[in-house]
Write a protein that holds these residues in place. Structure first.
Motif, PDB file in Angstrom:
ATOM      1  N   ARG A  37     -37.837   8.805 -12.150  1.00  0.00           N
ATOM      2  CA  ARG A  37     -37.206   9.255 -13.398  1.00  0.00           C
ATOM      3  C   ARG A  37     -36.970   8.081 -14.339  1.00  0.00           C
ATOM      4  NH1 ARG A  37     -34.015  12.066  -9.417  1.00  0.00           N
ATOM      5  NH2 ARG A  37     -34.638  14.263  -9.276  1.00  0.00           N
ATOM      6  N   GLN A  38     -36.631   6.951 -13.774  1.00  0.00           N
ATOM      7  CA  GLN A  38     -36.361   5.775 -14.598  1.00  0.00           C
ATOM      8  C   GLN A  38     -37.634   5.189 -15.188  1.00  0.00           C
ATOM      9  OE1 GLN A  38     -34.548   2.618 -12.369  1.00  0.00           O
ATOM     10  NE2 GLN A  38     -34.563   1.192 -14.075  1.00  0.00           N
ATOM     11  N   ARG A  39     -38.733   5.196 -14.437  1.00  0.00           N
ATOM     12  CA  ARG A  39     -39.958   4.538 -14.872  1.00  0.00           C
ATOM     13  C   ARG A  39     -40.939   5.479 -15.569  1.00  0.00           C
ATOM     14  NH1 ARG A  39     -40.667  -0.108 -11.558  1.00  0.00           N
ATOM     15  NH2 ARG A  39     -38.597  -1.055 -11.323  1.00  0.00           N
TER      16      ARG A  39
END
Length: 460
Positions: free
Chosen positions: A44-46
């Protein structure tokens, strides 16, 4: 007498290596829930980082391809031996235009899917959809339709393994599908040459195999290391919770005993304790229980996240409560406390127990690392930081101070001043202070002074 010679270790070593390889390729994935949460959180972050880099790569490659197809096509046709192939240039240009349209539609589809609840709960699916939507379908599949072959993008394989290094099996699947289509479907469709040049070669196949091995091995090693770290942090957190749970019982027993003594008159008390000392003992026990409750709160985030119980409180009240724990040692070392906080100082919106930890650590440092007869001054004044109303609190002593060059690192864990090397401690006091202040959206630092001047800000 017969002597049995030890067998060669090579067969045993080969057997162990074979077992490990089979476990790696075929063994079940049973990560802990915390490791699973970390992996999905990393995706989700990347995700948007990957989309941004994909746009950058496609833009640069698109400019280069446009120059070759539309500005200087003769050089490209000559390099590919397509000068004698009719409509070769128009086919390449058509492939270029359709490729850009498909990539734009694919990116839009990925963004729409990313916002769907199904994908948000299963972000690992994007590890398949992202490379297929950006290179496999717009290049390899479209190339099979138009008769313009495209090789699997090794740059995409390496980039995805570096940016999102989780779920190595999904990485492998995302790579095998376009590779199998390129080496299997293209020959079945009769697409073995482009112009006069063959599109397949043994050297390129070996290169793809090595790239895939490097990608999967790198992802697996990184993921295994991070999983061990996550599980180690979990064991540490369980240990802290277990110790805290066991310590609550004797602390609660001590508080009940103190309350029982407090309810009796001085004549009825089996142990004579002055009211002021009784209040200090009970306040210390209450603060200890409050800190234990903070450690016992279940937390799904990082272990360093603090659970705050904020309320509007006077900073002087917190300071006076903490000061009760130091009255005996202050008297023994003849250290004077000068409270210069004005009576009309605005209240702060904080967790009194956590700010008490900060003041306790700062006073303890000033007492421990300075000679007797040191004077400690407490100051506070309203300030505005980034349009927010804050209260700047400063604790100043006239002791020996810090060595120049240590101010920037003194708030790091396990970092201690040179004058404290012969004193007990681990160098965690100021680090804890920084964590608490930052959890309150404040700042902490050290100012030049004749001695040591530590300041921090709190929300009003």
């Amino acid at each position: 007498m017969t002597t049995t010679l030890p067998s060669s270790p090579q067969p045993v070593l080969r057997h162990k290596l074979g077992q490990q390889l089979r476990q790696l390729l075929l063994g079940p994935q049973t990560p802990s829930p915390e490791s699973q949460q970390w992996r999905d959180g990393l995706i989700r972050q990347r995700f948007w980082v990957g989309i941004g880099l994909a746009l950058l790569y496609i833009s640069i490659a698109g400019i280069t391809t446009y120059y070759e197809y539309f500005v200087n096509p003769e050089r490209l046709l000559w390099a590919l031996d397509l000068l004698q192939v009719p409509d070769a240039l128009s086919t390449l240009r058509q492939d270029f235009i359709l490729h850009k349209i498909l990539v734009a539609l694919s990116l839009l589809t990925l963004v729409v899917l990313w916002r769907s609840p199904f994908i948000r709960k299963r972000p690992a699916i994007m590890l398949l959809l992202l490379p297929w939507a950006l290179t496999f379908i717009p290049e390899i599949v479209l190339g099979a339709v138009l008769g313009v072959p495209h090789q699997p993008s090794s740059i995409m394989f390496l980039a995805q393994a570096i940016i999102i290094p989780v779920y190595w099996r999904i990485h492998l699947l995302a790579q095998l599908v376009p590779i199998a289509f390129y080496f299997g479907a293209y020959p079945l469709l009769g697409l073995t040459h482009f112009g006069e040049q063959p599109i397949h070669s043994f050297g390129y196949a070996v290169e793809l195999i090595l790239i895939c091995i490097i990608c999967e091995l790198g992802v697996h090693l990184f993921e295994t290391t991070k999983q061990s770290e996550v599980e180690a942090n979990l064991r540490l957190q369980c240990c802290v919770h277990s110790i805290t749970h066991d310590l609550r019982t004797p602390v609660m027993g001590s508080l009940l005993l103190l309350r029982s003594l407090q309810n009796n008159t001085l004549d009825q008390q089996p142990i004579q304790i002055a009211p002021q000392e009784m209040t200090a003992l009970m306040n210390g026990g209450e603060r200890l229980l409050s800190l234990m409750d903070t450690l016992m709160v279940p937390d799904n985030g990082p272990a360093s996240v603090l659970i705050l119980r904020r309320q509007s409180v006077d900073i002087t009240e917190i300071f006076n409560t903490v000061l009760d724990d130091f009255r005996e040692v202050l008297a023994q070392r003849n250290i004077q406390i000068d409270n210069r906080i004005p009576a009309n100082t605005p209240k702060v919106y904080v967790d009194p127990c956590q700010i008490g930890r900060v003041l306790s650590n700062l006073i303890d440092n000033a007492v421990r690392y300075n000679p007797p007869q040191t004077q400690i001054t407490l100051q506070a004044k309203p300030v505005t930081v980034n349009h927010y109303a804050m209260l700047k609190v400063m604790l100043v002593d006239n002791g020996q101070g810090l060595v120049l060059g240590r101010q920037n690192r003194i708030f790091e864990p396990y970092v201690r001043g040179t004058q404290s090397q012969y004193q007990p401690g681990r160098g965690l006091g100021l680090y804890i202070c920084k964590q608490v202040i930052q959890a309150h959206e404040g700042q902490i630092g050290i100012e030049p002074a004749h001695g040591t001047a530590v300041w921090f800000t709190l929300p009003r």
